[in-house]
Structure formats: C-alpha cells, structure tokens
Scaffold this motif. Structure first.
Motif, PDB file in Angstrom:
ATOM      1  N   GLN A 176       0.767  -1.225   0.056  1.00 31.15           N
ATOM      2  CA  GLN A 176       0.092  -0.020   0.009  1.00 31.15           C
ATOM      3  C   GLN A 176       0.856   1.240  -0.118  1.00 31.15           C
ATOM      4  O   GLN A 176       0.142   2.206  -0.338  1.00 31.15           O
ATOM      5  CB  GLN A 176      -1.142   0.100   1.050  1.00 31.15           C
ATOM      6  CG  GLN A 176      -1.834  -1.236   1.111  1.00 31.15           C
ATOM      7  CD  GLN A 176      -2.955  -1.045  -0.063  1.00 31.15           C
ATOM      8  OE1 GLN A 176      -3.480  -0.028  -0.192  1.00 31.15           O
ATOM      9  NE2 GLN A 176      -2.972  -2.142  -0.741  1.00 31.15           N
ATOM     10  N   ASP A 177       2.029   1.212   0.152  1.00 33.53           N
ATOM     11  CA  ASP A 177       2.865   2.389   0.323  1.00 33.53           C
ATOM     12  C   ASP A 177       4.258   2.086  -0.369  1.00 33.53           C
ATOM     13  O   ASP A 177       5.111   1.161   0.180  1.00 33.53           O
ATOM     14  CB  ASP A 177       3.191   2.752   1.866  1.00 33.53           C
ATOM     15  CG  ASP A 177       3.754   4.226   2.085  1.00 33.53           C
ATOM     16  OD1 ASP A 177       4.181   4.737   1.001  1.00 33.53           O
ATOM     17  OD2 ASP A 177       3.668   4.862   3.108  1.00 33.53           O
ATOM     18  N   ASN A 178       4.727   2.879  -1.409  1.00 32.79           N
ATOM     19  CA  ASN A 178       5.953   2.460  -2.296  1.00 32.79           C
ATOM     20  C   ASN A 178       7.100   3.596  -1.662  1.00 32.79           C
ATOM     21  O   ASN A 178       8.056   3.425  -2.474  1.00 32.79           O
ATOM     22  CB  ASN A 178       5.523   2.698  -3.501  1.00 32.79           C
ATOM     23  CG  ASN A 178       6.162   1.909  -4.330  1.00 32.79           C
ATOM     24  OD1 ASN A 178       6.790   0.741  -4.092  1.00 32.79           O
ATOM     25  ND2 ASN A 178       6.552   2.235  -5.743  1.00 32.79           N
ATOM     26  N   ARG A 179       7.124   4.225  -0.645  1.00 29.46           N
ATOM     27  CA  ARG A 179       8.100   5.357  -0.320  1.00 29.46           C
ATOM     28  C   ARG A 179       9.552   4.809  -0.121  1.00 29.46           C
ATOM     29  O   ARG A 179      10.419   5.247  -0.577  1.00 29.46           O
ATOM     30  CB  ARG A 179       7.469   6.113   0.736  1.00 29.46           C
ATOM     31  CG  ARG A 179       6.480   7.125   0.573  1.00 29.46           C
ATOM     32  CD  ARG A 179       6.149   8.027   1.764  1.00 29.46           C
ATOM     33  NE  ARG A 179       5.178   7.427   2.665  1.00 29.46           N
ATOM     34  CZ  ARG A 179       4.695   7.702   3.802  1.00 29.46           C
ATOM     35  NH1 ARG A 179       4.726   8.887   4.030  1.00 29.46           N
ATOM     36  NH2 ARG A 179       3.993   6.810   4.582  1.00 29.46           N
ATOM     37  N   ARG A 180       9.409   3.692   0.418  1.00 31.34           N
ATOM     38  CA  ARG A 180      10.789   2.866   0.290  1.00 31.34           C
ATOM     39  C   ARG A 180      11.736   2.896  -0.809  1.00 31.34           C
ATOM     40  O   ARG A 180      12.789   2.847  -0.674  1.00 31.34           O
ATOM     41  CB  ARG A 180      10.711   1.528   0.949  1.00 31.34           C
ATOM     42  CG  ARG A 180       9.922   0.615  -0.032  1.00 31.34           C
ATOM     43  CD  ARG A 180       9.834  -0.948   0.799  1.00 31.34           C
ATOM     44  NE  ARG A 180       9.043  -1.124   1.886  1.00 31.34           N
ATOM     45  CZ  ARG A 180       7.565  -1.171   1.482  1.00 31.34           C
ATOM     46  NH1 ARG A 180       7.159  -1.144   0.606  1.00 31.34           N
ATOM     47  NH2 ARG A 180       6.871  -1.427   2.729  1.00 31.34           N
ATOM     48  N   VAL A 181      11.121   2.720  -2.015  1.00 28.93           N
ATOM     49  CA  VAL A 181      11.825   2.546  -2.951  1.00 28.93           C
ATOM     50  C   VAL A 181      12.510   3.770  -3.605  1.00 28.93           C
ATOM     51  O   VAL A 181      13.225   3.956  -4.648  1.00 28.93           O
ATOM     52  CB  VAL A 181      11.249   1.887  -4.389  1.00 28.93           C
ATOM     53  CG1 VAL A 181      10.594   0.617  -3.944  1.00 28.93           C
ATOM     54  CG2 VAL A 181      10.089   2.630  -4.732  1.00 28.93           C
ATOM     55  N   GLN A 182      12.116   4.998  -3.119  1.00 26.70           N
ATOM     56  CA  GLN A 182      12.629   6.524  -3.322  1.00 26.70           C
ATOM     57  C   GLN A 182      13.878   6.770  -2.900  1.00 26.70           C
ATOM     58  O   GLN A 182      14.467   7.621  -3.419  1.00 26.70           O
ATOM     59  CB  GLN A 182      11.251   7.280  -3.101  1.00 26.70           C
ATOM     60  CG  GLN A 182      10.258   7.141  -3.653  1.00 26.70           C
ATOM     61  CD  GLN A 182       8.976   7.822  -3.225  1.00 26.70           C
ATOM     62  OE1 GLN A 182       9.241   8.814  -2.309  1.00 26.70           O
ATOM     63  NE2 GLN A 182       7.753   7.476  -3.367  1.00 26.70           N
ATOM     64  N   ARG A 183      14.366   5.915  -1.825  1.00 25.12           N
ATOM     65  CA  ARG A 183      15.827   6.375  -1.247  1.00 25.12           C
ATOM     66  C   ARG A 183      16.636   6.121  -2.555  1.00 25.12           C
ATOM     67  O   ARG A 183      16.913   5.193  -3.367  1.00 25.12           O
ATOM     68  CB  ARG A 183      16.080   5.384  -0.227  1.00 25.12           C
ATOM     69  CG  ARG A 183      15.017   5.544   0.744  1.00 25.12           C
ATOM     70  CD  ARG A 183      15.861   4.875   2.339  1.00 25.12           C
ATOM     71  NE  ARG A 183      15.799   3.523   2.208  1.00 25.12           N
ATOM     72  CZ  ARG A 183      14.930   2.694   2.640  1.00 25.12           C
ATOM     73  NH1 ARG A 183      13.950   3.223   3.167  1.00 25.12           N
ATOM     74  NH2 ARG A 183      15.340   1.358   2.553  1.00 25.12           N
ATOM     75  N   GLY A 184      17.438   7.217  -2.845  1.00 23.63           N
ATOM     76  CA  GLY A 184      18.466   6.988  -3.920  1.00 23.63           C
ATOM     77  C   GLY A 184      18.132   7.176  -5.211  1.00 23.63           C
ATOM     78  O   GLY A 184      18.828   7.059  -6.240  1.00 23.63           O
ATOM     79  N   ALA A 185      16.767   7.167  -5.488  1.00 24.55           N
ATOM     80  CA  ALA A 185      16.074   7.681  -6.688  1.00 24.55           C
ATOM     81  C   ALA A 185      15.754   9.057  -7.057  1.00 24.55           C
ATOM     82  O   ALA A 185      15.843   9.672  -6.270  1.00 24.55           O
ATOM     83  CB  ALA A 185      14.940   6.748  -6.812  1.00 24.55           C
ATOM     84  N   LEU A 186      15.405   9.042  -8.399  1.00 22.67           N
ATOM     85  CA  LEU A 186      14.733  10.192  -8.714  1.00 22.67           C
ATOM     86  C   LEU A 186      13.322  10.264  -8.671  1.00 22.67           C
ATOM     87  O   LEU A 186      12.769   9.518  -9.040  1.00 22.67           O
ATOM     88  CB  LEU A 186      15.331  10.788 -10.341  1.00 22.67           C
ATOM     89  CG  LEU A 186      16.539  10.854 -10.561  1.00 22.67           C
ATOM     90  CD1 LEU A 186      16.782  10.859 -12.107  1.00 22.67           C
ATOM     91  CD2 LEU A 186      17.364  11.711  -9.924  1.00 22.67           C
ATOM     92  N   THR A 187      12.671  11.487  -7.916  1.00 29.15           N
ATOM     93  CA  THR A 187      11.241  11.396  -7.871  1.00 29.15           C
ATOM     94  C   THR A 187      10.764  12.727  -8.494  1.00 29.15           C
ATOM     95  O   THR A 187      11.442  13.915  -8.308  1.00 29.15           O
ATOM     96  CB  THR A 187      10.695  11.352  -6.565  1.00 29.15           C
ATOM     97  OG1 THR A 187      11.428  12.510  -5.947  1.00 29.15           O
ATOM     98  CG2 THR A 187      11.253   9.814  -5.904  1.00 29.15           C
ATOM     99  N   TYR A 188       9.699  12.755  -9.332  1.00 20.26           N
ATOM    100  CA  TYR A 188       8.897  13.720  -9.978  1.00 20.26           C
ATOM    101  C   TYR A 188       7.415  13.823  -9.471  1.00 20.26           C
ATOM    102  O   TYR A 188       6.887  12.829  -9.727  1.00 20.26           O
ATOM    103  CB  TYR A 188       9.065  13.894 -11.361  1.00 20.26           C
ATOM    104  CG  TYR A 188      10.533  13.979 -11.809  1.00 20.26           C
ATOM    105  CD1 TYR A 188      11.069  14.911 -12.070  1.00 20.26           C
ATOM    106  CD2 TYR A 188      11.123  12.482 -11.598  1.00 20.26           C
ATOM    107  CE1 TYR A 188      12.540  14.787 -12.340  1.00 20.26           C
ATOM    108  CE2 TYR A 188      12.459  12.733 -12.400  1.00 20.26           C
ATOM    109  CZ  TYR A 188      13.105  13.627 -12.667  1.00 20.26           C
ATOM    110  OH  TYR A 188      14.779  13.517 -13.103  1.00 20.26           O
ATOM    111  N   THR A 189       6.892  14.831  -8.910  1.00 18.04           N
ATOM    112  CA  THR A 189       5.487  14.924  -8.278  1.00 18.04           C
ATOM    113  C   THR A 189       4.696  15.914  -8.865  1.00 18.04           C
ATOM    114  O   THR A 189       5.302  17.144  -8.956  1.00 18.04           O
ATOM    115  CB  THR A 189       5.604  15.050  -6.662  1.00 18.04           C
ATOM    116  OG1 THR A 189       6.719  13.948  -6.421  1.00 18.04           O
ATOM    117  CG2 THR A 189       4.486  14.635  -6.245  1.00 18.04           C
TER     118      THR A 189
END
Length: 653
Positions: free
Chosen positions: A480-493
């Motif tokens: 239900q929550d995908n925030r863990r994979v954002q470490r060290g990644a590029l995010t665009y919101t």
C-alpha cells in the motif's frame, strides 16, 4: 543473504499459490474527456440472474484419452446427475474443457479462481472435463510449456469432448493463467467448423516473454525459477494424490515411488536449462523462437477466423496486466479485418464475440466479491445453449479502476477519449504539464539492488498474500505504500489534482539521458500520493538500454510521432550498446493501468535502476552496468516526459 531470503519467500509464496490451484501546475480535467458509462450494480448489462441449480454432480476419474501420436492423457469428467438417484442426467449438455499442468484434482475452492472444476456450472447443466497436460499429473508423454504437441492435444480433446455421453456437441473452454493461455492456442488451431464455440480465459498472457519472463529485456529470473520449482513440486504431489484418491479408477504412474520421482525429474530437466540460459545470457534471455510457442499474440487472428467467442478477464495488478488489453485489441481488430497489432481506432466496427473485463486484481484474486462463475455461466449459456436472455449488450470493454468501486464501459483500446497528456520531468522534482525552456540535469547512479517494492513482490508472487488476507477478512498492508523505493532514486511529483481524474490505458516514459557506461537500466514506478503522504503504487515499467530499438510495426504512435506504446525488439541481433556520453532516448513501457486520482492527491514518478529482487540482469549485463552514472535531461530542447492517458470519470453518456 537478504537477497536469498527474499527470493526464498517469493518462491514459497509462488509455490503455495499454484498448489492451491511530481510539484507543478494544478492538473485539471482534460477538455477531450472520456465518455464512459457507470454500470448498474452488475458490471454487465442488461441485468441477469443465474438460473437455479437443477442437478447433482458426478465424476469419472482418470478416463484414458489416446492422442493421435499414441500418448494417453487422463481426464476427470464431472457431469450433471439426477439429484434423487445420482444417475447421470440425460441432457444433452454442453461440455466445458480445461487442460491443466497443475493437477486436475484441484478442490472446489480452487474453482472460485478458475483453477478447477466448478460445481456451480455443473449443477446448471454443464459437463466439465479436467485433463492433465501431457507430461504432468497422470497423463503420459513429455512436458514442455505449450508448443505444437499441446496445441494438437487441445484440438483432439475438443473433438473427443463433443462426443461424450449426454453432450450436445458444443464445447467451451475455461480456466486461469496457463489454462487460459492454452485456450487461446487451442481456439486458434481448431478450424472454422470445430465444436469449440466459446472460451473464457482468465488472466492470459499476450506475449509471455514481455509480459512475465522479462520486463524491457531484463529477466524476471527468480520468478521463472520459482515457477519451475512449482512444476517440479506439483508433479510429485499430484501423481501421489492420484494414488490416494478413493475409488476404483485407474491410478497410472502413481503406483510406484520411482514413477512419482521421475515426474519431478522431468520438470527439472525442462526448467533447469531454461533458467541457466536466462541467467548466463543464452538464447532464453532474448526474444526468439523459444518464446514463440508462448506467444498467443501470433495466433489471435486465427481465433477470429475460427469464429470462437472470447470473454477475456484481466487485472491491473496481474502478472499479465500488459497482455489482457492487447489480446482484446488484437481480437477486435482481427474480427473486423484490421491489422491485429495496431491500436484500435475510435468508432471502428466491433464484434460482440470479444469482451474484456479488468479490475484492480492480482493473478490470484477474489475479484472483490464479483461472482466470476456467474459471468462464465452467462457467457456459456448464450454461446453454448442459445439462451437469448443471457446476451450481453453495451460496450464490450468493462473495467474497474484502482481506487474506485464504479464500473466503466468503453469500446476501444487504447481508450480514445482518454487524452494522452505530457507531464514533463522538471528541476526540483516537479512533474508538470508545462514544458520548461531551461534545461537541467539530474544525476542517477546505477544501483543493483535496494528496498523491495511491496507491489512488485505481491504481483510476482501472484497476489497470494492479498487473496489469503482478504479471505480472512483483513487488509493487505505491504503493497500500500511505495516510499521505500524512493531512497537514492529520482522522484517527480505533480501538484494536487483539483478534480477526480482517471488514468486509463497505456503509459510511456520517454527519458533523454547520457550515461558513462555501455549499458543502462531504467525502472519507473507510478504512485498515487495521498495528502497524508502515503504513496499507493499503481504500476511500473522497466527497460534495459541495449533493448531500446523499437519495432515500428508493433509500436503505437500518436499523429505527431510520439510513442504512445513502445514495442521493443529484444532479439539478440537487435541489441545495441549504449554509447557513453551520447544523448540517448529511451521509450519505457510502463504497464497499462486504470486508476482514479482523487482531488487533493498527486501523482509521483520514481525513476530508479532496480526492482529488487525481481529484475535480474545477466552476469555480462551486470558487468556493463556496474558503476554507471546517468544524467537525465529535464526541460530544454530534449526534455524527458511521461505520456499519461487522462480522462474525466464524471463525463457520462
């Protein structure tokens, strides 16, 4: 060590499942909005009620069926009986056929997900036949996944089933996953005058290589390995079960321990070389002849030529989420004389012989309480019993979106009213509808592994955890929550949406980037971000840079040449190393979905270089990837952007 523990958990979950059968401008409603219709409480119209049960259920076990090459397959025949006496009811009845590699002894609960016989239909006047695929269960011969022998078996079994006692000469096919793919191959091979009149494939692939074995050219190695383990396990268990099942039926191959053990060895000897090839970069790591036998895409026009009616069922979280809408488009095109691999066109002719229903389901699902067996019953009553009251009217593509309980009906795929909208990757992590004149760069270092995506884990373990949790009255939490994979990644919101907005259809991410290595790996997650910060995962896609070549005959384009849905050429001969320092365009296929974004919610695109532990590059590819640093172009003359189909869910006919 953590990698091995995670892989082991995935393998066990898969085995258990088979054994039980970015901030930017506010986004507003697009002007060209989808005109969809909310359905009645039933997803299909008009309203229809299943007839009452009239019969009991009888069974003949391990009936021998000799194929034209001499191999004997074994079938269980489930038939309607007279409730008062238990004698076979006279009928005549249509026959529903299912050919399974998982064991034909699946108990009734498995039938609820399409994996076994369904007394619900038998009691309403159907004979059901479950047959072990050659080389599995109690059937003779040698196993391989699909292939010419199994297709021929399917054709011969259809003819045999049509002549069973009390049969009316008409045959349908049903089942999930492997059983669904088998239906497509059989329906394509039976010929135009076959007794096979209708099929109901649940969760069927279109192209096994691109749908499941690999994503953008990167192997789902652990999934394939776990799948092989399932077969080996089941083909020890099922012959043994044949021996212990009460009754006077034949017990072929299960009479001795050596025969049971040999079945497990047979499966390992098939999957072992396949897994080794995928791991070491052999032929199985690339698209090619081996995968053609697992590509229903190639034979869908023959199904139309044979005039077989097809009701497709798929899931937005399914292992084959990519394949189901492509099967629908290809069959509708083929039935109306259009190129099967083309995108459907708005207003094109349609046939009532092809339907698609999709929802927010995993491979193994309770369909949120939807009574799938009644939908099957309705389909078969119309095509096999000429029951006009069971006819289904209205638009043939029915879907339910992630985050919404409503049903929508539309005609074509891609949905023409869902406007393909560019959202640009911009500096400061913004995902915006406004193109940026100023160019900036974002650095992404290659990482081979990282936190596990809960949705990926659930998807590639076939949704068993969700299924079991729902059955126990609970809620699935880990996906239900995908925030863990954002470490060290590029995010665009994006900024928050100001009105309900529907994402519906194929999604493409175009990345313009340079790299300092000869290989790149791109993984893109798309999430719904709630006001409290929870990132609900919607879908993802991946691409190995050397697999970036597009097939122009299968890729879908917008009138301005923008790629709407990429189809990459993943043959060995089409591989092109990335030129270090050279600006390169990558069109990444993000698997299609339907999701409702509520007011106040935002969309987030996460770009990373792994989907751990599922995507496993070959050893040589890992060497080429090691130490890589990518520079993603944001804005300017070579912008990176997300092409997203957006629609207004409240625009009604």
């Amino acid at each position: 060590m953590a990698d091995r523990r995670t892989a082991r958990r995935v393998g066990w979950v898969l085995a258990a499942a088979a054994a039980a059968g970015a901030a930017g401008v506010a986004l507003r409603k697009p002007r060209s909005a989808v005109r969809v219709r909310r359905s009645s409480p039933s997803p299909l119209s008009p309203e229809w009620t299943a007839p009452p049960a009239r019969y009991g259920v009888g069974i003949r076990r391990n009936v021998a069926v000799k194929m034209s090459d001499g191999v004997v397959l074994r079938a269980n025949i489930h038939y309607p009986t007279v409730p008062e006496t238990g004698a076979p009811a006279e009928g005549p009845f249509p026959v529903l056929l299912s050919v399974t590699p998982y064991g034909k002894l699946a108990p009734p609960p498995a039938a609820q997900i399409g994996g076994g016989p369904s007394p619900h239909l038998i009691r309403r006047g159907y004979i059901e036949v479950m047959v072990d695929v050659r080389g599995t269960g109690a059937s003779g011969g040698s196993f391989e996944m699909f292939g010419a022998d199994q297709t021929r078996d399917g054709v011969e079994l259809v003819s045999w089933a049509s002549t069973l006692p009390n049969a009316n000469g008409r045959v349908g096919m049903f089942g999930i996953s492997y059983l669904a793919i088998n239906q497509l191959f059989t329906a394509a091979a039976v010929g135009p005058d076959s007794p096979l009149k209708a099929i109901f494939p649940v969760m069927a692939a279109n192209d096994f290589y691109r749908d499941a074995a690999a994503m953008g050219g990167v192997s789902h190695l652990r999934t394939v390995r776990a799948y092989g383990s399932i077969y080996a396990l089941l083909n020890v268990i099922n012959p043994a079960l044949e021996f212990f099942t009460p009754g006077s039926h034949s017990r072929p191959r299960a009479g001795g321990l050596a025969a049971v053990r040999q079945r497990g060895k047979d499966q390992r000897s098939y999957f072992g070389p396949l897994i080794a090839e995928a791991r070491t970069g052999g032929d199985a790591a690339y698209d090619g002849p081996f995968w053609d036998d697992m590509r229903p895409d190639l034979v869908l026009p023959e199904i139309a030529a044979n005039n077989v009616a097809v009701f497709l069922t798929g899931g937005w979280h399914d292992a084959f989420q990519r394949g189901a809408p492509l099967n629908y488009a290809a069959l509708q095109n083929a039935y109306t004389g259009r190129p099967p691999n083309a995108a459907m066109q708005p207003g094109q002719p349609l046939t009532d012989r092809v339907k698609l229903m999709m929802g927010p389901w995993y491979h193994v699902s309770d369909y949120d309480g939807l009574h799938l067996l009644d939908l099957q019953l309705r389909w078969f009553d119309y095509w096999l019993k000429d029951d006009a009251a069971a006819a289904i009217s209205g638009s043939p593509f029915t879907f339910q979106a992630i985050g919404d309980r409503r049903w929508f009906h539309t005609r074509e795929y891609p949905i023409p009213e869902a406007t393909p909208t560019r959202l640009y990757l911009s500096h400061a992590g913004r995902l915006t509808a406004d193109a940026q004149e100023e160019q900036s760069l974002a650095a992404l270092p290659y990482r081979s592994h990282g936190p596990v995506s809960g949705r990926s884990l659930e998807q590639w373990s076939l949704g068993l955890n969700s299924f079991a949790t729902a059955a126990a009255g609970g809620r699935t939490r880990h996906d239900q929550d995908n925030r863990r994979v954002q470490r060290g990644a590029l995010t665009y919101t994006t900024e928050a949406f100001d009105s309900p907005t529907l994402i519906a259809g194929p999604i493409t991410l175009r990345v313009q980037a340079t790299a300092d290595t000869t290989e790149t790996l791109w993984v893109a997650h798309l999430d719904d971000v709630a006001p409290e910060g929870v990132n609900r995962p919607l879908t993802l896609g991946a691409l190995l840079g050397s697999h970036r070549e597009l097939d122009p005959d299968r890729t879908w384009y917008l009138p301005d040449g923008t790629v709407l849905r990429p189809h990459h050429i993943s043959t060995r001969s089409a591989m092109r190393p990335v030129e270090p320092g050279e600006l390169t365009a990558y069109d990444i296929e993000i698997f299609p979905t339907a999701a409702l974004i509520a007011p106040g919610h935002r969309l987030r695109l996460t770009v990373t270089t792994y989907d751990f532990p599922h995507l496993v590059p070959t050893a040589a590819t890992r060497q080429a990837l090691a130490g890589g640093l990518y520079q993603v172009h944001q804005g300017g003359p070579t912008p990176s952007f997300l092409l997203l189909p957006l629609a207004d869910p409240d625009s009604l006919d």
